[in-house]
Motif scaffolding. Structure first.
Motif, PDB file in Angstrom:
ATOM      1  N   LEU A  85       0.719  -0.971   0.271  1.00  0.00           N
ATOM      2  CA  LEU A  85       0.253   0.170   0.053  1.00  0.00           C
ATOM      3  C   LEU A  85       0.511   1.183  -0.100  1.00  0.00           C
ATOM      4  O   LEU A  85       0.374   2.106  -0.879  1.00  0.00           O
ATOM      5  CB  LEU A  85      -0.687  -0.025   1.338  1.00  0.00           C
ATOM      6  N   GLY A  86       2.170   1.366   1.025  1.00  0.00           N
ATOM      7  CA  GLY A  86       2.643   2.313   1.121  1.00  0.00           C
ATOM      8  C   GLY A  86       3.761   2.453  -0.471  1.00  0.00           C
ATOM      9  O   GLY A  86       3.551   3.795  -1.473  1.00  0.00           O
ATOM     10  N   VAL A  87       3.915   1.852  -1.258  1.00  0.00           N
ATOM     11  CA  VAL A  87       4.541   1.801  -2.510  1.00  0.00           C
ATOM     12  C   VAL A  87       3.488   2.175  -3.825  1.00  0.00           C
ATOM     13  O   VAL A  87       3.568   3.556  -4.298  1.00  0.00           O
ATOM     14  CB  VAL A  87       5.175   0.657  -3.018  1.00  0.00           C
ATOM     15  N   PHE A  88       1.953   1.572  -3.740  1.00  0.00           N
ATOM     16  CA  PHE A  88       1.094   1.891  -4.889  1.00  0.00           C
ATOM     17  C   PHE A  88       1.068   3.858  -4.419  1.00  0.00           C
ATOM     18  O   PHE A  88       0.607   4.232  -5.336  1.00  0.00           O
ATOM     19  CB  PHE A  88       0.136   1.463  -4.277  1.00  0.00           C
ATOM     20  N   THR A  89       1.148   3.918  -3.395  1.00  0.00           N
ATOM     21  CA  THR A  89       0.820   5.473  -3.010  1.00  0.00           C
ATOM     22  C   THR A  89       1.113   6.298  -3.559  1.00  0.00           C
ATOM     23  O   THR A  89       1.335   7.279  -4.378  1.00  0.00           O
ATOM     24  CB  THR A  89       0.183   5.808  -1.637  1.00  0.00           C
TER      25      THR A  89
END
Length: 418
Positions: A84-88
């Motif tokens: 989720l962090g990378v996607f954001t």
């Protein structure tokens, strides 16, 4: 054997896992209405814009083989939070892109991280529940997940009504950040350290080879992949289908997505309701029958009319989606039940199989077939037939218990269970 006690209330778990599964489809469908504006702003034609989908799906597929086994080794929660962090961050890059090359690079980074919610989420379901209980929870997650393709293009159209295409990506930034916070606060670890596998590359590759070369896995994964491919051909072709074939505006994508996802949600609800009352074989047979009738009716309609129009052009999609939703949980649980210690890896390989095929559909077949409604309908007929034929082959070759039932895994040879 009874199911393990769920770590959090099932309704809350279903909502969270459904939300985690949604941000992948949101990344595809929300930008559909913006294709003409994005193409004009970035100097890209229709075929080049289609690559924003295929690049995303190829990256998604390549990384999908890592998400599952990584969660087997270090835990489900860490992998989901990291993804989720990378996607954001990748979505921020998409919003700030000023040329097609930069956009494609960040779309690839989105794809590398977007699979954690869906792939690892399946393993979470099987960590805490089994048998009919797992089917019910997976059906609930599917119902929530099914909302995404229905509302995503509608949201994209609304955003374009008052702003420009980068605002769609800023919306995705806010959505993924909210999911990150919700996961950090509410999702416990469902894969305890005592059950984790050591992250040794050689053993990982050996395990992958054992799963991928298993004929039963190949049949179950291929049956689900081709069956969904009949529907995904239209999803990937949505801009051409809605704007060119149906002649509707950029704010009319709901005419396609709402009936289709409505059928999928009703199918998921039905699957949950009949779990434990109808055998997995009977449910899968009904699902394939619905898909067959839908694609045949769709082809006949397109052969008989000169100009497809709503609602008749989209009603077969509703029945097709209903059938897909009946088939999906049975085939998925059958695959996960085959490998109780490698659920993440099995989920990853199942997703990889489907995603590679979907990338081919989006990047190659959709541009070739979306110019004519009969070509699209014929492609859907072919995929639905292949899915049914491979499933029929599995029923004649595998154990006589229905896939997804607890006894199914017990009937496998020890060498197949790894």
């Amino acid at each position: 054997m009874p199911s393990n006690p769920p770590p959090i209330p099932l309704r809350r778990l279903a909502l969270l896992l459904g939300g985690l599964a949604m941000f992948g489809p949101f990344s595809i469908d929300t930008i559909f209405p913006a294709f003409p504006e994005m193409g004009a702003a970035l100097g890209a034609d229709k075929l080049a814009m289609q690559q924003t989908i295929s690049v995303y799906l190829i990256a998604y597929a390549l990384m999908s083989v890592v998400h599952g086994p990584l969660s087997d080794a270090i835990g489900r929660r860490r992998v989901i939070l990291g993804g989720l962090g990378v996607f954001t961050l990748a979505t921020v890059g998409c919003a700030l892109s000023t040329d097609l090359g930069t956009l494609l690079a960040f779309r690839a980074l989105q794809g590398l991280s977007a699979g954690v919610g869906l792939i690892v989420g399946r393993a979470v379901i099987r960590d805490v529940l089994q048998g009919d209980d797992a089917q019910r929870l997976m059906s609930q997650v599917s119902m929530i997940f099914g909302i995404a393709p229905a509302i995503a293009p509608v949201i994209g159209g609304w955003i374009l009504g008052w702003s420009h295409w980068p605002m769609i990506f800023w919306f995705l930034v806010a959505f993924s950040a909210a999911l990150l916070l919700a996961t950090w606060r509410a999702l416990p670890e469902t894969h305890p350290p005592a059950e984790r596998l050591a992250p040794r590359p050689r053993e990982l590759l050996r395990g992958y080879a054992g799963i991928f070369l298993n004929p039963r896995f190949q049949r179950l994964a291929a049956a689900g992949t081709f069956n969904f491919g009949a529907l995904f051909l239209y999803i990937a072709s949505a801009p051409a289908f809605v704007l060119d074939i149906l002649g509707l505006g950029q704010d009319a994508f709901a005419w396609f997505f709402v009936p289709m996802i409505g059928g999928m949600m009703v199918g998921a609800w039905t699957s949950g309701r009949i779990a434990g009352r109808v055998s997995g074989t009977a449910q899968t047979r009904l699902g394939f029958a619905c898909c067959g009738v839908a694609v045949a009716a769709n082809l006949l309609y397109n052969l008989l009319v000169d100009q497809p129009a709503v609602p008749w052009a989209v009603l077969p999609m509703m029945l097709n989606a209903f059938g897909v939703a009946l088939v999906f949980p049975i085939l998925t649980l059958a695959i996960l039940d085959m490998y109780p210690r490698q659920r993440g890896s099995a989920s990853s390989l199942q997703a990889f199989t489907s995603l590679v095929f979907n990338a081919v559909i989006a990047g190659v077949l959709s541009p070739l077939l979306s110019d004519h409604p009969v070509w699209l309908a014929s492609g859907a007929v072919l995929f639905a037939f292949l899915g049914w034929a491979i499933w029929h082959w599995e029923m004649r070759s595998g154990p006589r218990m229905p896939p997804g039932d607890p006894e199914y895994a017990a009937a496998l040879e020890p060498t197949e269970r790894l």
